[in-house]
Write a protein that holds these residues in place. Structure first.
Motif, PDB file in Angstrom:
ATOM      1  N   PHE A   1       0.865  -1.181   0.000  1.00 38.00           N
ATOM      2  CA  PHE A   1       0.000   0.000   0.000  1.00 38.00           C
ATOM      3  C   PHE A   1       0.902   1.232   0.000  1.00 38.00           C
ATOM      4  O   PHE A   1       2.121   1.122   0.171  1.00 38.00           O
ATOM      5  CB  PHE A   1      -0.949   0.005   1.207  1.00 38.00           C
TER       6      PHE A   1
ATOM      7  N   THR B   1      -5.704  -7.574   7.081  1.00 40.69           N
ATOM      8  CA  THR B   1      -5.640  -6.957   5.761  1.00 40.69           C
ATOM      9  C   THR B   1      -7.031  -6.760   5.176  1.00 40.69           C
ATOM     10  O   THR B   1      -7.372  -5.681   4.676  1.00 40.69           O
ATOM     11  CB  THR B   1      -4.785  -7.806   4.815  1.00 40.69           C
ATOM     12  N   SER B   2      -7.864  -7.796   5.243  1.00 37.56           N
ATOM     13  CA  SER B   2      -9.207  -7.701   4.680  1.00 37.56           C
ATOM     14  C   SER B   2     -10.105  -6.787   5.504  1.00 37.56           C
ATOM     15  O   SER B   2     -10.912  -6.032   4.947  1.00 37.56           O
ATOM     16  CB  SER B   2      -9.839  -9.098   4.577  1.00 37.56           C
TER      17      SER B   2
ATOM     18  N   ASP C   1      -9.146  -4.208   7.287  1.00 37.02           N
ATOM     19  CA  ASP C   1      -8.692  -2.848   6.999  1.00 37.02           C
ATOM     20  C   ASP C   1      -9.275  -2.366   5.669  1.00 37.02           C
ATOM     21  O   ASP C   1      -9.834  -1.267   5.561  1.00 37.02           O
ATOM     22  CB  ASP C   1      -7.162  -2.836   6.961  1.00 37.02           C
ATOM     23  N   ARG C   2      -9.154  -3.242   4.665  1.00 34.89           N
ATOM     24  CA  ARG C   2      -9.665  -2.890   3.331  1.00 34.89           C
ATOM     25  C   ARG C   2     -11.178  -2.679   3.349  1.00 34.89           C
ATOM     26  O   ARG C   2     -11.685  -1.693   2.796  1.00 34.89           O
ATOM     27  CB  ARG C   2      -9.317  -4.007   2.349  1.00 34.89           C
ATOM     28  N   GLU C   3     -11.899  -3.573   3.990  1.00 28.46           N
ATOM     29  CA  GLU C   3     -13.359  -3.486   3.979  1.00 28.46           C
ATOM     30  C   GLU C   3     -13.876  -2.321   4.821  1.00 28.46           C
ATOM     31  O   GLU C   3     -14.898  -1.726   4.505  1.00 28.46           O
ATOM     32  CB  GLU C   3     -13.962  -4.806   4.451  1.00 28.46           C
TER      33      GLU C   3
ATOM     34  N   SER D   1      -0.462  -3.670   6.839  1.00 28.39           N
ATOM     35  CA  SER D   1      -1.599  -2.869   6.410  1.00 28.39           C
ATOM     36  C   SER D   1      -1.506  -1.506   7.091  1.00 28.39           C
ATOM     37  O   SER D   1      -0.767  -1.341   8.070  1.00 28.39           O
ATOM     38  CB  SER D   1      -2.911  -3.557   6.807  1.00 28.39           C
TER      39      SER D   1
END
Length: 417
Positions: A36, A107-108, A110-112, A196
């Motif tokens: 990122f 990671t997921s 954070d992204r969501e 992340s």
């Protein structure tokens, strides 16, 4: 309780063979963060895995459904099961799974969160924009379930999370399950993929990570006078563990025996360590007692070696307390100098390195150790791997919350002798 299969996903290499080659060559896999845009962070260095899930055998559906942490765990477990040479041969009801993680599906999540909050601009999030897999992201047990389905394990299945000691504690707990007679085979290990924005921000806030952004390949410097923090990493190591008789009856290759494990708490601080290292020394002594070895039997110590001054001094003191005079004669090294600190996963990666050190009679070095801290006056195997007979390895870990753990691996032939 013996290790008969090893699977690794690590910075610098996918698979146990590439992983071991990187460690013994003393190469570093730390670099500027690319997962990122980290331009605004204090520390912009990490040890990332060059991971192509398609090339690693995952389907498009699996990639879409699983967090990076679960993807690592599944790929490592597939290698471990293949390495054990017993795919489809285990009694399902006598096979279990125990997986460790510190951060789960960071990671997921954070992204969501960025999606449902419109990049953080909306305080009241809109759940309609979330993916249908959010439930799995919130529960690390989903990773254990995936490994159980992969191995058709219908015995004990669970998750252990003790922060940065998870990767040792989960192997010790799996060994106890076998010892107690609840299973003959355990698929065990740990996975974390937490590089992340939220993780980097948290460690930035307490200035725990290295800001050596101009030289990322040398940023992790355990036991070195010039160290200035750890380097975040990611990865997974998964093992097939069996009861010794079970493994011998099927002619399995034996990497190492899990001979002793102990964990203690300093009951002191979430992030601080007592300078005398007493609680880690006690874990070391108890692990050796369970393994029925003396301090003089230890051939190599795989250190926690996080490259923070507080940890390095605490650990050095603990080795002197736990091993006595033998601490001055024992080679010690930190592989975090090469692959960073992957939080809950790192200790399983260190257990893998310890088992491979027994297998090959080679001690991996501490990279970037050019100016030893005079207060860390033990043999920290600087820069170059060392060939040495390695029958007994002690691996230790220290984690936020005051957790202190130690595990002893021994050459399987040693018991027969």
């Amino acid at each position: 309780m013996v290790i008969t299969g090893i699977g690794v996903v690590a910075p610098g290499g996918i698979g146990a063979k590439q992983y071991w080659e990187l460690l013994t060559a003393g190469r570093t896999a730390t670099r500027t963060i690319s997962l990122f845009n980290a331009a605004d962070f204090r520390s912009r260095v990490a040890a990332e895995v060059d991971f192509d899930p398609v090339r690693s055998g995952l389907s498009r559906r699996e990639i879409r459904r699983w967090d990076r942490t679960t993807q690592f765990a599944v790929v490592a477990a597939r290698e471990a099961l293949a390495d054990s040479g017993a795919l489809g041969e285990f009694d399902a009801h006598r096979t279990g799974v125990m997986v460790g993680t510190a951060c789960g599906m960071t990671t997921s999540l954070d992204r969501e969160y960025a999606v449902v909050s419109d990049e953080g601009r909306t305080w009241q999030v809109d759940a309609e924009h979330g993916v249908p897999y959010l439930y799995d992201y919130f529960l690390p047990s989903s990773m254990a379930a995936e490994l159980a389905w992969l191995a058709d394990a219908q015995g004990p299945v669970g998750v252990l999370s003790t922060g940065c000691t998870s990767g040792i504690d989960v192997v010790g707990h799996a060994a106890d399950i076998i010892r107690d007679g609840a299973a003959d085979v355990m698929i065990s290990g740990a996975s974390d993929a937490a590089i992340s924005p939220i993780t980097v921000a948290c460690f930035d806030a307490i200035k725990a990570t290295s800001p050596r952004n101009d030289s990322p390949e040398t940023a992790s410097r355990p036991f070195d006078r010039t160290r200035n923090g750890f380097v975040l990493g990611e990865g997974a190591a998964i093992f097939v563990m069996e009861e010794l008789g079970h493994a011998l009856r099927r002619g399995a290759h034996l990497y190492a025996e899990v001979s002793g494990h102990a964990t203690r708490s300093n009951a002191y601080s979430m992030t601080g360590l007592r300078s005398d290292g007493a609680e880690l020394a006690e874990a070391i002594r108890q692990a050796m007692a369970r393994a029925r070895i003396d301090a003089s039997d230890v051939d190599y110590v795989n250190a926690h070696g996080s490259a923070t001054r507080q940890n390095d001094l605490h650990e050095t003191a603990a080795f002197k307390l736990g091993l006595g005079e033998h601490a001055y004669r024992t080679p010690i090294s930190s592989i975090k100098s090469m692959i960073g600190h992957s939080l809950g996963a790192i200790c399983s990666l260190e257990v893998a390195a310890s088992a491979l050190a027994i297998e090959h009679s080679v001690i991996p070095p501490t990279a970037n150790l050019h100016e030893p801290d005079p207060d860390c006056d033990l043999d920290y195997v600087p820069l170059v791997a060392r060939e040495q007979n390695t029958d007994v390895v002690l691996s230790v870990a220290s984690g936020f919350g005051g957790f202190q753990s130690a595990i002893v691996l021994t050459k399987p032939e040693r018991r027969a002798a």
